[in-house]
Each structure stands twice: as structure tokens, then as C-alpha cells.
Design a protein around this motif. Structure first.
Motif, PDB file in Angstrom:
ATOM      1  N   VAL A 130      48.730  35.619  29.087  1.00 15.99           N
ATOM      2  CA  VAL A 130      47.757  35.922  30.138  1.00 15.99           C
ATOM      3  C   VAL A 130      48.473  36.424  31.386  1.00 15.99           C
ATOM      4  O   VAL A 130      48.051  37.413  32.017  1.00 15.99           O
ATOM      5  N   GLU A 131      49.561  35.758  31.754  1.00 12.52           N
ATOM      6  CA  GLU A 131      50.305  36.190  32.933  1.00 12.52           C
ATOM      7  C   GLU A 131      50.849  37.608  32.741  1.00 12.52           C
ATOM      8  O   GLU A 131      50.831  38.423  33.669  1.00 12.52           O
ATOM      9  N   TRP A 132      51.337  37.907  31.546  1.00  9.49           N
ATOM     10  CA  TRP A 132      51.831  39.260  31.254  1.00  9.49           C
ATOM     11  C   TRP A 132      50.711  40.285  31.375  1.00  9.49           C
ATOM     12  O   TRP A 132      50.884  41.357  31.953  1.00  9.49           O
ATOM     13  N   ALA A 133      49.524  39.944  30.837  1.00  6.77           N
ATOM     14  CA  ALA A 133      48.380  40.856  30.928  1.00  6.77           C
ATOM     15  C   ALA A 133      48.015  41.128  32.382  1.00  6.77           C
ATOM     16  O   ALA A 133      47.692  42.273  32.749  1.00  6.77           O
ATOM     17  N   ARG A 134      48.072  40.115  33.232  1.00  3.73           N
ATOM     18  CA  ARG A 134      47.745  40.324  34.649  1.00  3.73           C
ATOM     19  C   ARG A 134      48.755  41.262  35.318  1.00  3.73           C
ATOM     20  O   ARG A 134      48.408  41.966  36.266  1.00  3.73           O
ATOM     21  N   GLY A 135      49.966  41.297  34.808  1.00  2.98           N
ATOM     22  CA  GLY A 135      50.969  42.158  35.384  1.00  2.98           C
ATOM     23  C   GLY A 135      50.681  43.637  35.229  1.00  2.98           C
ATOM     24  O   GLY A 135      51.295  44.468  35.905  1.00  2.98           O
ATOM     25  N   PHE A 136      49.733  43.989  34.356  1.00  3.22           N
ATOM     26  CA  PHE A 136      49.353  45.397  34.191  1.00  3.22           C
ATOM     27  C   PHE A 136      48.303  45.836  35.210  1.00  3.22           C
ATOM     28  O   PHE A 136      47.889  46.990  35.208  1.00  3.22           O
ATOM     29  N   GLY A 137      47.855  44.930  36.059  1.00  3.66           N
ATOM     30  CA  GLY A 137      46.959  45.307  37.139  1.00  3.66           C
ATOM     31  C   GLY A 137      45.488  45.176  36.847  1.00  3.66           C
ATOM     32  O   GLY A 137      44.659  45.607  37.655  1.00  3.66           O
ATOM     33  N   HIS A 138      45.104  44.612  35.713  1.00  5.48           N
ATOM     34  CA  HIS A 138      43.680  44.462  35.399  1.00  5.48           C
ATOM     35  C   HIS A 138      43.032  43.455  36.352  1.00  5.48           C
ATOM     36  O   HIS A 138      43.625  42.425  36.674  1.00  5.48           O
ATOM     37  N   THR A 139      41.812  43.738  36.753  1.00  4.34           N
ATOM     38  CA  THR A 139      41.121  42.838  37.671  1.00  4.34           C
ATOM     39  C   THR A 139      40.606  41.589  36.963  1.00  4.34           C
ATOM     40  O   THR A 139      40.384  40.565  37.600  1.00  4.34           O
ATOM     41  N   ARG A 140      40.391  41.676  35.661  1.00  3.35           N
ATOM     42  CA  ARG A 140      39.929  40.522  34.879  1.00  3.35           C
ATOM     43  C   ARG A 140      40.800  40.385  33.636  1.00  3.35           C
ATOM     44  O   ARG A 140      41.092  41.380  32.971  1.00  3.35           O
ATOM     45  N   VAL A 141      41.185  39.152  33.311  1.00  3.85           N
ATOM     46  CA  VAL A 141      41.872  38.840  32.067  1.00  3.85           C
ATOM     47  C   VAL A 141      41.100  37.703  31.406  1.00  3.85           C
ATOM     48  O   VAL A 141      40.848  36.669  32.031  1.00  3.85           O
ATOM     49  N   VAL A 142      40.702  37.919  30.168  1.00  8.02           N
ATOM     50  CA  VAL A 142      39.877  36.959  29.444  1.00  8.02           C
ATOM     51  C   VAL A 142      40.573  36.603  28.133  1.00  8.02           C
ATOM     52  O   VAL A 142      41.462  37.327  27.676  1.00  8.02           O
ATOM     53  N   THR A 143      40.171  35.497  27.520  1.00  9.38           N
ATOM     54  CA  THR A 143      40.834  35.026  26.307  1.00  9.38           C
ATOM     55  C   THR A 143      39.828  34.805  25.187  1.00  9.38           C
ATOM     56  O   THR A 143      38.688  34.401  25.424  1.00  9.38           O
ATOM     57  N   VAL A 144      40.289  35.054  23.954  1.00 11.80           N
ATOM     58  CA  VAL A 144      39.515  34.711  22.767  1.00 11.80           C
ATOM     59  C   VAL A 144      40.484  34.118  21.750  1.00 11.80           C
ATOM     60  O   VAL A 144      41.556  34.668  21.504  1.00 11.80           O
ATOM     61  N   GLY A 145      40.112  32.965  21.204  1.00 12.00           N
ATOM     62  CA  GLY A 145      40.972  32.292  20.240  1.00 12.00           C
ATOM     63  C   GLY A 145      40.230  31.995  18.954  1.00 12.00           C
ATOM     64  O   GLY A 145      39.016  31.750  18.964  1.00 12.00           O
ATOM     65  N   PHE A 146      40.982  32.000  17.846  1.00 17.03           N
ATOM     66  CA  PHE A 146      40.421  31.776  16.526  1.00 17.03           C
ATOM     67  C   PHE A 146      41.048  30.529  15.905  1.00 17.03           C
ATOM     68  O   PHE A 146      42.274  30.412  15.846  1.00 17.03           O
ATOM     69  N   SER A 147      40.217  29.586  15.454  1.00 11.27           N
ATOM     70  CA  SER A 147      40.670  28.367  14.785  1.00 11.27           C
ATOM     71  C   SER A 147      41.658  27.610  15.673  1.00 11.27           C
ATOM     72  O   SER A 147      41.288  27.204  16.772  1.00 11.27           O
TER      73      SER A 147
END
Length: 271
Positions: free
Chosen positions: A107-124
Motif C-alpha cells: 500500500v505504501e508503495w502504491a501511494r508513492g505513485f501519486g494516486h489520491t486513493r489506494v484501496v485493498t482487496v484480499g482473497f481467502s
């Protein structure tokens, strides 16, 4: 968290970074190396990034994970990664405990790309990790999630009520089972038992609000029956989708469901 790879990864302008997939090795807060892939939105510049947490024995390059990423990338940028002990990541699987640190690094890495929103989806297993991550990282801005969806997640630990779960417990708890996991399932599992026992998913979900939460479960799930998603929904303010005819986790999620999941994650703030 740090990333190790060729080329820049942390900028403030998505339009500058979204030129193609990026691979990196991330380091978690406890020092484990995690392989990760960033893929830009295929429909232009998107302000949301979806971070995908796979199930037990999965990895960033498994066909089911790549299929989910392909569908999600039509609505958002996507980060996929391999949990510790899986794929090309280091360490050993703790089957849902310290994997929270792996998701936080992604998640922290994803925020480093400048996106205003970072969301998560997990399986099992990834679903249980996504729920615990959302509860445990609310106050850490760079690692928190703006919305979370859990698909085919257990509500409680140590469940052995189905044959697949009894087989899984044999793999995790027996030395010969861990050998099967390592060489047959390409998953390296730590031999130590949990100490202390981590916060369970059903104990985590009341702590997630006001972050939007979605629980998704198939009515033909061979691992966890419907009392699991209903327990999670009853303990929280979650939206609950019970999917007719669906089996378990990312392998059972068809393109239609994946598209609806992406739409919910991307559009949740407007509801």
C-alpha cells in the motif's frame, strides 16, 4: 518500507509514472523482501490504485491473480505482490499474521505513485490480512487503505469444519505437511505456532469504520460456509454480497464479479 529496483518508483504525478508495468522488491517493516508489480490503469490516468492480496499458496504471477489484475486495471492502477513465503518473496508464511506488514508495504508503495486513493482487496487468507490491515493501520497515513473488500475470508481462526480446511491445517502444522507445502505448493511455511495469537478477522472488522468495507462470499465455498461472512457483516457496518454458485477466492471469481469489485472499490467514495 523501501523498494529496490531499477528506475524511479516514487513521484508525485501519476501521469509521469503510468507508462508501463514496474517490478520492484519491497522491504517490510520487519525486513522481509517482497516482490511486487505496479500496473497503470489501461483507460488513461486513474486516481485510484487497487492493491491485491492473494490467497494461501498464491503469488503475483499465478494466472488467477494476473486475471484479476487485468480486469481491475480497466478501472484503476493495480499493485499485485507475493506474500512472504510465496513466489519470489523472501521469508516464510505465517498464514495471515505478519502478512499484514507485507500488505502495508505494498500500500505504501502504491501511494508513492501519486494516486489520491489506494484501496485493498484480499482473497481467502489475503482477505483476512486485508481486514486486519485496515483495522491496524488506520492511523498511519502512508500505509492505510481508503476502502477494503474481503473475498472468501474466514471470520475466525483454527476453523476445521470442512475437509479442505482440515487438509490445510495438516499442511501448516505437520513437518511432512510443510514439506508438501514447500515442494508441492511452492509455499514456505514457518514451523512456529502463533504467539501471541493475532487479532482475528471478526475482532478486526468493528475497528475498520469509517473506512468502507465490503464482504464477498460464494454460497458454494468449500472452505468456509456462509456463517463466516455473515459473522463478519454482523460485527461491522460492511456491505455483504453473497454470490450464488461461487466457490472459493480468486480462482472462483469470474470477470463479472471482478468488474463489480473494481467498480465498488473505485466508486465507493461517491456513495
Amino acid at each position: 518500507m523501501s523498494s529496490e529496483a531499477e528506475g524511479p518508483f516514487h513521484t508525485s504525478d501519476v501521469s509521469l509514472t503510468a507508462v508501463g508495468p514496474r517490478r520492484a522488491i519491497l522491504r517490510t517493516d520487519d525486513g522481509v523482501r517482497i516482490e511486487a508489480v505496479y500496473e497503470p490503469c489501461t483507460t488513461g490516468v486513474c486516481d485510484t490504485a487497487i492493491v491485491v492480496a492473494h490467497g494461501f499458496t498464491g503469488s503475483v504471477d499465478r494466472p488467477s491473480v494476473r486475471r484479476a489484475a487485468e480486469v481491475f486495471s480497466q478501472r484503476a492502477a493495480v499493485v499485485t505482490f507475493s506474500f512472504r513465503g510465496h513466489g519470489g518473496s523472501g521469508g516464510r508464511s505465517t498464514v495471515g499474521d505478519r502478512e499484514v506488514l507485507d500488505l502495508a508495504a505494498a500500500v505504501e508503495w502504491a501511494r508513492g505513485f501519486g494516486h489520491t486513493r489506494v484501496v485493498t482487496v484480499g482473497f481467502s487468507m489475503g482477505g483476512s490480512v486485508a481486514l486486519r490491515h485496515a483495522a491496524m493501520h488506520r492511523g498511519r497515513r502512508e500505509a492505510r487503505t481508503d476502502a477494503v473488500a474481503a473475498v472468501s475470508a474466514p471470520a475466525r481462526w483454527y476453523y476445521r469444519g470442512t475437509a479442505p480446511m482440515r487438509r490445510l491445517h495438516w499442511i501448516v502444522t505437520r513437518p511432512i505437511g510443510r514439506l508438501v507445502g514447500r515442494y508441492g505448493l511452492h509455499t514456505r511455511i514457518q514451523p512456529e505456532v502463533w504467539d501471541p495469537v493475532p487479532l482475528s478477522p471478526v475482532e478486526s472488522v468493528p475497528l475498520i469504520a469509517p473506512t468502507p468495507l465490503l464482504i464477498v462470499h460464494g454460497d458454494r465455498d468449500p472452505y468456509f460456509p456462509l456463517d463466516h461472512p455473515r459473522m463478519l457483516a454482523a460485527a461491522s457496518d460492511a456491505e455483504l454480497w453473497l454470490e450464488p454458485g461461487m466457490g472459493h477466492a480468486e480462482n472462483a471469481a469470474d470477470a463479472g464479479l471482478l468488474g463489480r469489485l473494481a467498480d465498488w472499490l473505485v466508486e465507493e467514495r461517491s456513495r
